[in-house]
Design a protein around this motif. Structure first.
Motif, PDB file in Angstrom:
ATOM      1  N   ARG A 129       0.824  -1.202   0.000  1.00  0.00           N
ATOM      2  CA  ARG A 129       0.000   0.000   0.000  1.00  0.00           C
ATOM      3  C   ARG A 129       0.862   1.258   0.000  1.00  0.00           C
ATOM      4  NH1 ARG A 129      -3.882   1.601   4.983  1.00  0.00           N
ATOM      5  NH2 ARG A 129      -1.825   2.048   5.871  1.00  0.00           N
ATOM      6  N   SER A 130       1.934   1.238   0.785  1.00  0.00           N
ATOM      7  CA  SER A 130       2.814   2.397   0.872  1.00  0.00           C
ATOM      8  C   SER A 130       3.486   2.695  -0.468  1.00  0.00           C
ATOM      9  CB  SER A 130       3.875   2.156   1.946  1.00  0.00           C
ATOM     10  OG  SER A 130       4.789   3.210   1.987  1.00  0.00           O
ATOM     11  N   ARG A 131       3.917   1.650  -1.156  1.00  0.00           N
ATOM     12  CA  ARG A 131       4.588   1.841  -2.442  1.00  0.00           C
ATOM     13  C   ARG A 131       3.626   2.333  -3.516  1.00  0.00           C
ATOM     14  NH1 ARG A 131       9.399  -2.231  -4.027  1.00  0.00           N
ATOM     15  NH2 ARG A 131      10.672  -2.002  -2.157  1.00  0.00           N
ATOM     16  N   MET A 132       2.389   1.871  -3.458  1.00  0.00           N
ATOM     17  CA  MET A 132       1.425   2.224  -4.501  1.00  0.00           C
ATOM     18  C   MET A 132       0.805   3.600  -4.277  1.00  0.00           C
ATOM     19  SD  MET A 132      -0.455  -1.455  -5.025  1.00  0.00           S
ATOM     20  CE  MET A 132      -1.567  -0.844  -6.264  1.00  0.00           C
ATOM     21  N   ALA A 133       0.858   4.102  -3.060  1.00  0.00           N
ATOM     22  CA  ALA A 133       0.220   5.383  -2.758  1.00  0.00           C
ATOM     23  C   ALA A 133       0.999   6.531  -3.383  1.00  0.00           C
ATOM     24  CB  ALA A 133       0.137   5.574  -1.245  1.00  0.00           C
ATOM     25  N   GLU A 134       0.308   7.640  -3.631  1.00  0.00           N
ATOM     26  CA  GLU A 134       0.968   8.846  -4.125  1.00  0.00           C
ATOM     27  C   GLU A 134       1.911   9.380  -3.045  1.00  0.00           C
ATOM     28  OE1 GLU A 134      -1.538  11.562  -6.835  1.00  0.00           O
ATOM     29  OE2 GLU A 134      -2.999  10.668  -5.469  1.00  0.00           O
ATOM     30  N   ALA A 135       3.009   9.976  -3.507  1.00  0.00           N
ATOM     31  CA  ALA A 135       3.989  10.506  -2.561  1.00  0.00           C
ATOM     32  C   ALA A 135       3.379  11.583  -1.678  1.00  0.00           C
ATOM     33  CB  ALA A 135       5.191  11.065  -3.315  1.00  0.00           C
ATOM     34  N   GLU A 136       2.507  12.382  -2.247  1.00  0.00           N
ATOM     35  CA  GLU A 136       1.794  13.410  -1.484  1.00  0.00           C
ATOM     36  C   GLU A 136       0.434  13.622  -2.112  1.00  0.00           C
ATOM     37  OE1 GLU A 136       3.495  17.457  -3.461  1.00  0.00           O
ATOM     38  OE2 GLU A 136       4.808  16.430  -2.036  1.00  0.00           O
ATOM     39  N   ARG A 137      -0.468  14.163  -1.319  1.00  0.00           N
ATOM     40  CA  ARG A 137      -1.838  14.348  -1.800  1.00  0.00           C
ATOM     41  C   ARG A 137      -1.899  15.559  -2.731  1.00  0.00           C
ATOM     42  NH1 ARG A 137      -7.091  13.005  -0.370  1.00  0.00           N
ATOM     43  NH2 ARG A 137      -8.638  14.623  -0.726  1.00  0.00           N
ATOM     44  N   GLU A 138      -1.987  15.271  -4.034  1.00  0.00           N
ATOM     45  CA  GLU A 138      -2.037  16.352  -5.010  1.00  0.00           C
ATOM     46  C   GLU A 138      -3.480  16.716  -5.325  1.00  0.00           C
ATOM     47  OE1 GLU A 138       0.157  15.916  -8.569  1.00  0.00           O
ATOM     48  OE2 GLU A 138       1.962  15.184  -7.577  1.00  0.00           O
ATOM     49  N   PRO A 139      -3.770  18.012  -5.420  1.00  0.00           N
ATOM     50  CA  PRO A 139      -5.125  18.421  -5.815  1.00  0.00           C
ATOM     51  C   PRO A 139      -5.329  18.214  -7.313  1.00  0.00           C
ATOM     52  CG  PRO A 139      -3.699  20.335  -5.626  1.00  0.00           C
ATOM     53  CD  PRO A 139      -2.875  19.157  -5.179  1.00  0.00           C
ATOM     54  N   GLY A 140      -6.560  18.233  -7.743  1.00  0.00           N
ATOM     55  CA  GLY A 140      -6.848  18.170  -9.170  1.00  0.00           C
ATOM     56  C   GLY A 140      -6.903  16.765  -9.718  1.00  0.00           C
ATOM     57  N   ALA A 141      -7.238  16.679 -11.008  1.00  0.00           N
ATOM     58  CA  ALA A 141      -7.433  15.395 -11.665  1.00  0.00           C
ATOM     59  C   ALA A 141      -6.126  14.621 -11.802  1.00  0.00           C
ATOM     60  CB  ALA A 141      -8.055  15.619 -13.036  1.00  0.00           C
ATOM     61  N   TYR A 142      -6.260  13.321 -12.052  1.00  0.00           N
ATOM     62  CA  TYR A 142      -5.111  12.420 -12.160  1.00  0.00           C
ATOM     63  C   TYR A 142      -4.755  12.224 -13.626  1.00  0.00           C
ATOM     64  CZ  TYR A 142      -2.344   8.131 -11.882  1.00  0.00           C
ATOM     65  OH  TYR A 142      -1.348   7.198 -11.997  1.00  0.00           O
ATOM     66  N   PHE A 143      -3.507  12.558 -13.992  1.00  0.00           N
ATOM     67  CA  PHE A 143      -3.048  12.361 -15.367  1.00  0.00           C
ATOM     68  C   PHE A 143      -2.267  11.055 -15.466  1.00  0.00           C
ATOM     69  CE2 PHE A 143       0.132  12.623 -18.724  1.00  0.00           C
ATOM     70  CZ  PHE A 143      -0.657  12.976 -19.812  1.00  0.00           C
ATOM     71  N   CYS A 144      -2.507  10.302 -16.534  1.00  0.00           N
ATOM     72  CA  CYS A 144      -1.755   9.072 -16.777  1.00  0.00           C
ATOM     73  C   CYS A 144      -1.601   8.889 -18.279  1.00  0.00           C
ATOM     74  CB  CYS A 144      -2.460   7.862 -16.152  1.00  0.00           C
ATOM     75  SG  CYS A 144      -4.150   7.637 -16.730  1.00  0.00           S
ATOM     76  N   ASN A 145      -0.740   7.951 -18.670  1.00  0.00           N
ATOM     77  CA  ASN A 145      -0.578   7.726 -20.110  1.00  0.00           C
ATOM     78  C   ASN A 145      -1.755   6.923 -20.658  1.00  0.00           C
ATOM     79  OD1 ASN A 145      -0.046   4.857 -19.848  1.00  0.00           O
ATOM     80  ND2 ASN A 145       2.017   5.373 -19.179  1.00  0.00           N
ATOM     81  N   LEU A 146      -1.803   6.811 -21.983  1.00  0.00           N
ATOM     82  CA  LEU A 146      -2.962   6.195 -22.629  1.00  0.00           C
ATOM     83  C   LEU A 146      -3.138   4.730 -22.243  1.00  0.00           C
ATOM     84  CD1 LEU A 146      -5.289   6.521 -24.617  1.00  0.00           C
ATOM     85  CD2 LEU A 146      -3.698   6.011 -26.478  1.00  0.00           C
ATOM     86  N   GLU A 147      -2.016   4.010 -22.070  1.00  0.00           N
ATOM     87  CA  GLU A 147      -2.121   2.597 -21.708  1.00  0.00           C
ATOM     88  C   GLU A 147      -2.781   2.428 -20.340  1.00  0.00           C
ATOM     89  OE1 GLU A 147       1.024   2.991 -24.745  1.00  0.00           O
ATOM     90  OE2 GLU A 147       0.594   4.046 -22.887  1.00  0.00           O
ATOM     91  N   VAL A 148      -2.352   3.222 -19.365  1.00  0.00           N
ATOM     92  CA  VAL A 148      -2.940   3.151 -18.029  1.00  0.00           C
ATOM     93  C   VAL A 148      -4.390   3.620 -18.068  1.00  0.00           C
ATOM     94  CG1 VAL A 148      -2.819   4.083 -15.689  1.00  0.00           C
ATOM     95  CG2 VAL A 148      -0.721   3.414 -16.876  1.00  0.00           C
ATOM     96  N   PHE A 149      -4.661   4.695 -18.783  1.00  0.00           N
ATOM     97  CA  PHE A 149      -6.026   5.218 -18.901  1.00  0.00           C
ATOM     98  C   PHE A 149      -6.966   4.155 -19.470  1.00  0.00           C
ATOM     99  CE2 PHE A 149      -9.501   7.419 -20.973  1.00  0.00           C
ATOM    100  CZ  PHE A 149      -9.813   8.453 -20.097  1.00  0.00           C
ATOM    101  N   THR A 150      -6.490   3.445 -20.494  1.00  0.00           N
ATOM    102  CA  THR A 150      -7.315   2.393 -21.111  1.00  0.00           C
ATOM    103  C   THR A 150      -7.659   1.312 -20.091  1.00  0.00           C
ATOM    104  OG1 THR A 150      -6.281   2.803 -23.255  1.00  0.00           O
ATOM    105  CG2 THR A 150      -7.416   0.702 -22.973  1.00  0.00           C
ATOM    106  N   SER A 151      -6.673   0.914 -19.280  1.00  0.00           N
ATOM    107  CA  SER A 151      -6.932  -0.101 -18.247  1.00  0.00           C
ATOM    108  C   SER A 151      -7.926   0.429 -17.211  1.00  0.00           C
ATOM    109  CB  SER A 151      -5.619  -0.503 -17.571  1.00  0.00           C
ATOM    110  OG  SER A 151      -4.741  -1.110 -18.488  1.00  0.00           O
ATOM    111  N   LEU A 152      -7.757   1.679 -16.805  1.00  0.00           N
ATOM    112  CA  LEU A 152      -8.690   2.276 -15.844  1.00  0.00           C
ATOM    113  C   LEU A 152     -10.099   2.318 -16.407  1.00  0.00           C
ATOM    114  CD1 LEU A 152      -6.585   5.285 -14.472  1.00  0.00           C
ATOM    115  CD2 LEU A 152      -7.197   3.200 -13.245  1.00  0.00           C
TER     116      LEU A 152
END
Length: 413
Positions: free
Chosen positions: A266-289
């Motif tokens: 869980r610690s490794r998968m979590a974001e380093a810090e709580r960022e505001p706003g939407a989550y950006f990812c590449n197309l491959e990850v977006f497709t899986s989501l």
């Protein structure tokens, strides 16, 4: 006894010549026929080049009633340049209608040292650790493309392709050796340099990503993949190649060690810090989501909308690739991040398009989201000239359409 000065010639990454402590040709010197004559003669040193060949190389675009006289003038100016630096004029020889750069003074040329090093490695196999060191030393000699300021000259193109190919061969063999010896870390500075020199070269990009992965730098490899894809989209208007996508699949599944702790996972998968706003990812990850969200919707009443935004010039024409595309896409990303909620996701679909996945939203609210993005986007300098075109569709509608098509196909079969 005073040691004789050596003429040092650099052609990789630029054209620069020095004689002892005296600069003969500065790296930032303007292009000229005189310098091109010098470079061509050095590339063919210890050979005599006929006048007609030099005229074809140097004066192919010139209209002259006396091309031989023009060539003689270029030779005269070259000799004067060399003499001003203390180099004997005898190094430029003339004999029976031909000119040559001959060994009248001691001379070292970087392309000769580079190609000789590669040739020696081809012909004389060494133990892996010694061969790796030699290949890295050869890669260090390659300071950039061959005579980049003359890159449009036809005679330069052949040399350029040759030396770039040798450079790629050098790095490929170094990577193969490092994979045997486990010394991937040693290669990384050389591969970073290579990707910077040739940002559109697929083989070098794959070597860099694979070496980062093998060095257990998974996060850095993913970041490098994002940067490479962004460069391809911004500068060339194309997405990642199939080889790059395959490398991404390898990297993204690249947790190398087993852990007994779910807390560590869980610690490794979590974001380093709580960022505001939407989550950006590449197309491959977006497709899986997106595929996961469609599955989740089968058991929930939540609504999800996909929004496609196309960026155009004010007159409706496509945006040009290059620096303008880079600035526009960065400004749009910032506008979307500020406009959407943390639970929303977005990605870059093509060079001038982004796809947004809006969670738990009603159709009538999609227009408001688009207006919010427009407002924030046009606050950036000079973005008022860019047109944003939004199209929205319910993810549930798309899922139903796909299901109907599958049922129709099964019925017809």
């Amino acid at each position: 006894m005073t040691q004789e000065a050596v003429l040092q010639v650099q052609m990789l990454g630029g054209f620069q010549v020095s004689y002892g402590q005296t600069e003969v040709v500065a790296r930032n010197s303007r292009n000229s026929k005189v310098l091109q004559l010098f470079a061509y003669l050095v590339c063919n040193r210890d050979k005599m080049i006929r006048q007609d060949e030099l005229i074809g190389i140097l004066l192919r675009d010139e209209e002259s009633e006396n091309p031989v006289g023009m060539l003689k003038n270029l030779v005269y100016r070259l000799r004067k340049t060399l003499e001003a630096a203390g180099v004997t004029r005898a190094c430029i020889q003339y004999k029976k209608g031909a000119y040559g750069f001959c060994a009248a003074v001691p001379c070292t040329v970087d392309i000769e040292r580079f190609s000789q090093r590669i040739q020696n490695l081809r012909e004389n196999p060494l133990p892996d650790d010694e061969a790796l060191a030699q290949y890295l030393e050869a890669a260090e000699l390659y300071d950039g493309g061959f005579l980049p300021r003359f890159s449009r000259e036809p005679w330069v193109v052949g040399y350029s392709v040759r030396y770039q190919g040798m450079y790629g061969e050098c790095l490929e063999r170094a990577c193969a050796l490092a994979n045997h010896t486990g010394e991937q870390e040693r290669l990384l500075p050389y591969l970073r340099k290579a990707v910077k020199l040739y940002p559109y070269e697929e083989t070098l990009a794959v070597l860099y990503l694979d070496t980062l992965y093998r060095a257990k730098r998974v996060k850095e490899a993913l970041e490098a993949y994002e940067a490479i894809c962004a460069t391809l989209l911004n500068d060339l208007g194309i997405g990642p190649t199939e080889r790059l996508r395959q490398q991404f699949d390898i990297i993204s599944s690249g947790v190398q060690e087993v852990t007994p702790s779910v807390m560590e996972v869980r610690s490794r998968m979590a974001e380093a810090e709580r960022e505001p706003g939407a989550y950006f990812c590449n197309l491959e990850v977006f497709t899986s989501l997106y595929r996961f969200v469609l599955r989740h919707m089968e058991r929930s009443t939540h609504s999800v909308y996909l929004m496609l935004c196309t960026l155009k010039e004010e007159d409706g024409e496509a945006l040009p690739t290059g620096e303008r595309m880079r600035k526009v896409s960065e400004s749009f990303r910032a506008a979307v991040k500020e406009s959407l909620r943390r639970g929303d996701t977005y990605t870059r679909y093509s060079s001038s398009q982004f796809v947004l996945m809006l969670m738990e939203i009603k159709q009538e609210d999609c227009d408001g989201v688009a207006q919010r993005i427009r407002h924030r986007f046009h606050r950036f300098p000079k973005m008022g000239r860019v047109q944003l075109d939004f199209k929205c569709i319910s993810a549930a509608d798309m899922d139903e359409m796909m299901e109907r098509r599958e049922n129709q196909a099964l019925a017809s079969w």
